[in-house]
Motif scaffolding. Structure first.
Motif, PDB file in Angstrom:
ATOM      1  N   ASP A   1       0.709  -1.137  -0.026  1.00  0.00           N
ATOM      2  CA  ASP A   1       0.197   0.052  -0.123  1.00  0.00           C
ATOM      3  C   ASP A   1       0.933   1.146  -0.120  1.00  0.00           C
ATOM      4  O   ASP A   1       0.656   2.298  -0.763  1.00  0.00           O
ATOM      5  CB  ASP A   1      -0.840  -0.165   1.131  1.00  0.00           C
ATOM      6  N   GLN A   2       1.883   1.136   0.585  1.00  0.00           N
ATOM      7  CA  GLN A   2       2.853   2.332   0.918  1.00  0.00           C
ATOM      8  C   GLN A   2       3.499   2.590  -0.508  1.00  0.00           C
ATOM      9  O   GLN A   2       3.665   3.702  -0.776  1.00  0.00           O
ATOM     10  CB  GLN A   2       3.941   2.105   2.232  1.00  0.00           C
ATOM     11  N   ALA A   3       4.031   1.504  -0.965  1.00  0.00           N
ATOM     12  CA  ALA A   3       4.792   1.692  -2.343  1.00  0.00           C
ATOM     13  C   ALA A   3       3.539   2.386  -3.400  1.00  0.00           C
ATOM     14  O   ALA A   3       3.972   3.155  -4.184  1.00  0.00           O
ATOM     15  CB  ALA A   3       5.200   0.288  -2.622  1.00  0.00           C
ATOM     16  N   LYS A   4       2.520   1.692  -3.282  1.00  0.00           N
ATOM     17  CA  LYS A   4       1.269   2.302  -4.282  1.00  0.00           C
ATOM     18  C   LYS A   4       0.992   3.879  -4.178  1.00  0.00           C
ATOM     19  O   LYS A   4       1.049   4.499  -4.984  1.00  0.00           O
ATOM     20  CB  LYS A   4      -0.124   1.474  -3.920  1.00  0.00           C
ATOM     21  N   ARG A   5       1.078   4.185  -2.877  1.00  0.00           N
ATOM     22  CA  ARG A   5       0.678   5.693  -2.533  1.00  0.00           C
ATOM     23  C   ARG A   5       2.055   6.717  -2.853  1.00  0.00           C
ATOM     24  O   ARG A   5       2.062   7.659  -3.267  1.00  0.00           O
ATOM     25  CB  ARG A   5       0.645   5.977  -1.206  1.00  0.00           C
TER      26      ARG A   5
END
Lengths: 501, 177
Positions: free
Chosen positions: A285-289
């Motif tokens: 999720d963090q990578a996507k954000r």
């Protein structure tokens, strides 16, 4: 023991032929176990424990760490090739690795995952080495008040993170604490709740509880659906092509993502109760954000695979931080590692680094070594991975059940332990069916004696129970415990409101 | 079309289970509350100590007391869930068990395995258990049956040999011979 001497001694023990061979077997077993859907890393570690009884302490723990690190990478295989997470830790890996494999690049998907796992494990081992010793130095100064509050905090965090009802989570933690009181009282040796039954005189054997809860009951859950049993047969056909070093450069060309995801994994691993199953999703999720092209996530891009796999592998080192520094296991797997050391007669807590420095350094080194072994093994054996994932459950389930029986017997060679195992397995299955989370129970069992001893020591030192609230660190931990419950309750209320509207 | 039918039947199953689960949870917690209350009383008889304010019974009583409170809270919650779940779709306990027959069958075989092991020994008991459960889970004909037999032999005789020779842990030999 001075540091250099301890370090040399641990190197000497670790690089003996017997240890290297048993670690290598552990790595292979961990990778294969995690690659098989329905066979979790925790199960693999629990079943490795009895095998390590006859080994010297460091060899035993190093072997279990090898299984752990191997398992953290192995879930990747079925995630990438079948689209089914081999373990809960590789759920986010299916988002991108599987589409990539379907697009005709299974070799690249596996290679990316393997390298990302390796670097994730490496980063977590570095953080462990840097963070654990100073934390232990602080922890030694904590009094029984702080310790009791710390355990209370750990228990509430676990209960609020696992499962969807905090009431059930807290009840399971308490049940674990109660189970731990069966047998002899830790301070006076008075028998409690044994009802004259011999088997219970020494309390519930921890290993039997673990195997029953984490293996037997879960295996029963695996064979519920008759149609799913017939599955098998790979979805990816044809030759898999590998270019390990091209892929390594691809992974290293994403240093920010790699480092961020690994650190997410370390931090989440260090929180009691949260482990790889949460870390991979948050890292993803963090990578996507953070990505400039978030819409491409989920279509089979390298960033997604790197984030998930480095995130879940980094939890291995993260979970060891509270265990080595505080004597509080970060996850069920760490609880098993702690049990392994306790069986060997080594008390785990902040004094471990001081009293058994060679063991602590040996564990640090074993993490690095295991990460390297996993890398080598995976790079050489990727060709056969497809075959492993195709083993049907009709074989896995009975074979692992027999291994469970062996595990329960190996501890004391008592047939009554086997009966206990069947009973606990059945209870565990019923609990799981009624949606009770099982991880808090196991952590409760291992934390119970520590909690009780510290509570009683605190009141022996000073009869005033108000000290739990007036000593600043203790008060701070208690406030955190209340907050962790409050936040969960608020989250649940919000979710319900959202579901209604 | 087929998908739609499948989806509704699945959601029906879940609804059914929600009601049954709530009932089971209520009964389960009532039983536990009774058990923990009894243990709470029993723990009061444990000796106290001259050296410390808390005796052997205090910590267990603290935990048991908290457990009973949680049981009561869960009973209240489950009764609420039971009332809210739609009534007409209830299918009952028998079907729930029938859907999980393989899981219960496997656990039952495991219990028999544990009970017979002291008599016939680890090797024979494991062989029989492995064959039975693999057959139960679908290895009944042809190649799968052959594989099942090979697996059964390797993991009964093989494990026994591995533990007695390599790890020096002797598994039950059997009282009958």
């Amino acid at each position: 023991m001075p540091m250099t001497e301890a370090l040399l001694s641990s190197v000497e023990q670790l690089f003996s032929l017997a240890t290297l061979v048993s670690m290598m077997i552990g790595v292979v077993a961990g990778v294969i176990a995690a690659a098989i859907p329905g066979f979790t890393v925790t199960m693999a570690i629990v079943l490795t424990l009895p095998v390590t009884f006859t080994m010297p302490p460091l060899q035993g723990v190093a072997t279990m760490l090898a299984v752990y690190v191997g398992g953290c990478s192995g879930g990747l295989i079925s995630a990438a090739l079948l689209g089914i997470p081999g373990t809960p830790s590789s759920v986010a890996t299916t988002f991108d690795a599987y589409p990539m494999a379907r697009k005709g690049e299974p070799g690249r998907a596996l290679g990316l995952g393997i390298w990302a796992s390796f670097f994730g494990a490496l980063v977590s081992a570095v953080v462990l080495v840097v963070a654990a010793p100073p934390l232990a130095l602080i922890a030694v100064k904590l009094g029984p008040w702080e310790y009791f509050s710390l355990i209370l905090f750990a228990v509430t965090v676990v209960a609020s993170l696992v499962g969807d009802s905090i009431l059930k989570g807290l009840m399971m933690s308490l049940l674990g604490l109660f189970i731990a009181t069966v047998g002899q009282d830790p301070m006076m040796g008075v028998p409690r709740f044994t009802f004259g039954i011999d088997v219970l005189a020494a309390g519930f054997p921890f290993l039997v509880v673990l195997i029953g809860i984490f293996a037997v009951s879960q295996l029963a859950g695996e064979v519920e659906n008759p149609t799913a049993l017939q599955r098998g047969g790979a979805l990816i056909e044809g030759q898999i092509r590998f270019q390990p070093f091209v892929v390594m450069r691809e992974v290293l060309s994403r240093p920010v993502n790699l480092l961020r995801s690994s650190l997410v994994g370390v931090i989440i691993g260090a929180v009691p109760g949260a482990g790889g199953s949460i870390a991979n999703l948050i890292a993803y999720d963090q990578a996507k954000r953070a990505s400039r092209t978030p819409e491409r996530f989920g279509t089979g891009i390298a960033d997604g695979v790197v984030a998930s796999e480095s995130g879940n592998s980094a939890t291995a080192g993260g979970g060891l931080i509270p265990m080595i520094a505080l004597g509080i296991p970060g996850s069920a797997v760490d609880a098993v590692l702690m049990a392994a050391l306790m069986v060997q007669g080594i008390s785990v807590g902040p004094r471990l680094i001081m009293d058994n420095a060679d063991l602590a350094y040996g564990m640090f080194l074993a993490m690095f070594l295991a990460a390297g072994m996993v890398l080598v093994f995976c790079l050489f054996s990727m060709r056969w991975f497809l075959k492993i994932t195709a083993i049907p459950k009709s074989i896995i389930v009975p074979v692992v059940l027999v291994c469970c029986a062996v595990g329960a017997l190996a501890l004391n060679n008592r047939i009554t332990d086997l009966y206990l195992l069947v009973g606990i397995g059945l209870v565990g299955y019923v609990l799981a069916k009624l949606d009770y989370p099982l991880a808090p129970l196991v952590l409760g069992v291992i934390l119970g004696p520590i909690a009780e001893t510290n509570l009683r020591r605190a009141l022996m030192a000073d009869e005033h129970w108000t000290l739990f609230f007036t000593r600043p660190i203790s008060a701070g931990l208690l406030i955190l415990a209340v907050l962790s419950v409050a936040f969960t309750v608020r989250r649940v209320i919000k979710q319900r409101a959202a579901a209604r509207s | 079309m087929n998908h739609a039918v499948e989806a509704t039947s699945r959601s029906e199953r879940e609804v059914d289970h929600a009601r049954g689960k709530a009932l089971a949870n209520t009964l389960f917690n009532v039983a536990l509350a009774a058990l923990f209350s009894a243990l709470f009383v029993q723990a009061g008889e444990l000796p106290s100590s001259m050296w410390e304010p808390l005796g052997a019974g205090s910590f267990p009583r603290l935990v048991l007391g908290a457990l009973v409170v949680f049981n009561l809270a869960l009973i209240v919650q489950s009764i609420g869930l039971y009332r809210r779940a739609p009534q007409q779709r209830s299918v009952g306990f028998a079907r729930w068990c029938h859907e999980r027959r393989l899981a219960f069958g496997t656990l039952f075989a495991f219990a028999i395995y544990a009970l017979t092991m002291p008599w016939i020994g680890f090797m024979l008991a494991s062989l029989a258990f492995l064959l039975t459960v693999q057959w139960l889970l679908g290895a009944r004909h042809g190649r799968r049956l052959v594989v099942a037999i090979v697996v059964a032999i390797v993991f009964s005789v093989g494990l026994y040999a591995l533990f007695s020779h390599v790890f020096l842990i002797s598994l039950p030999k059997g009282r009958l011979w």
